[in-house]
Write a protein that holds these residues in place. Sequence first.
Motif: not given
Length: 502
Positions: A487-500
């Motif tokens: 979740d932290t990496e997704l937040r920093i990258l500013g992207i959603k998880y695959a399928g979300e």
Amino acid sequence: MDMYIQPEYEVVRREDRCIACRVCERQCANLVHSFDPETGKMQADDSKCVNCHRCVCLCPTHALKIVKSDDTYRQNANWDGQTINEVYKQANAGGVLLSSMGNPKPFPVFWDKMLVNASQVTNPPIDPLREPMETQLYLGKRTVKIERDERGRIKNTLPPQLKLSAPIMFSAMSYGSISYNAHEALARAAEELGIYYNTGEGGLHKDFYKYGKNTIVQVASGRFGVFKDYLETAAAIEIKMGQGAKPGIGGHLPGAKISADVSETRMIPEGVDAISPAPHHDIYSIEDLRQLVYSLKEATEYKKPVIVKIAAVHNVAAIASGIARSGADIIAIDGYRGGTGAAPTRIRDNVGIPVELALAEVDARLREEGIRDEVSIVVGGSVRSSADVVKAIALGADACYIGTAALLALGCHLCRTCHEGKCNWGIATQRPDLVKRLNPDIGYKRLVNLVTAWNHEIQEMMGGMGINSVEALRGNRLMLRGIGLTDTELRILGIKYAGESL
């Protein structure tokens, strides 16, 4: 007594194929191969092999292969063989371990944990073979007021820009670190492609001034080769504050690589180590940096954009914000997997952060502060393919620097011994007998082929996303999805998880 260290690689020679032609002996700058007149057979000293594969590639009977030694220490999850050997080497010699090329540690590669979105129905894909697809772009400030002349025509008040045919440039590699022929190949390829190559901190050889329109020159802490003609010849000037492979330290070119030509170009003594300081001794604040930025602009009559290159470190977003306010036109960010001709191993392998995370943080910070258009962003540090370029642009980059990929196109086999100056492929060496192995007539064509192929793939990927221009892709993080990320990496990258869903 020095501790014996088993060679990392072993040379395997098929006696039934070897004809003792001695090609391997003539081609190996490391003196691995030799001919035994008593037996009439070839021999190999495994301890000298760096696994450059020159002998394997040129053996006419394909009698050779290089294998990793299977000699092992007692299994220990904490103390692996490489770590033990490095302790032995330092205990034997008492010196700092040096390495070349990029960080080889098994850290996460975030490019590989991002997937690209694709269009289907409501936003149909675009066929780049039949429809316009724009990969041309400009680098520089975009914040200008629209002004018109007395006839109502828009005045060109845009600050100096770099025009690229593709979002790719050849990153900084200095003459001295790499050979004359390698620099010529890079310069010629940049000219033919309509992009730019970077001199690095080693000055510009007099023979390459004719490529000035496609040249970015560097002003580093050592000021090697920096003078009026050097600055005026270039299309842009880059102030090197940091490098991804060795953040926080200066450069080091061994004296063995400083030939007469390199000495003249760098304006330093021949055969003496060239050591550039860790800091610029006139820059200790953003205000000091601003003074150098405007000094360079003043010296070149405000005709050339100024780039500031920094290493990707933990507070990179705040640093980039200051640089954007310093008057610089472009920020170059170099990640911790970036290549180098020579760096302390501990620095290369343990300092800095991934360029993917740094880029996302910088783009987000500049947008939050409303100054994103004050600068363009160029990123480097193990950009390995066109897919990496597409992902970088979607994260907020305007363009990418490539270095190691360009050297691979020239024939590099990543043996990671550039600092020894014995490159068997004629790239990271100044020995005339080795330099001539790299034919710039062939090398530049391979570089052109590489960038041309990547540009076609970029168009295909953009078309699949339903996007017809690089500018529309820039910062478009909706086009990316993460996989295997926290979740932290997704937040920093500013992207959603695959399928979300959005």
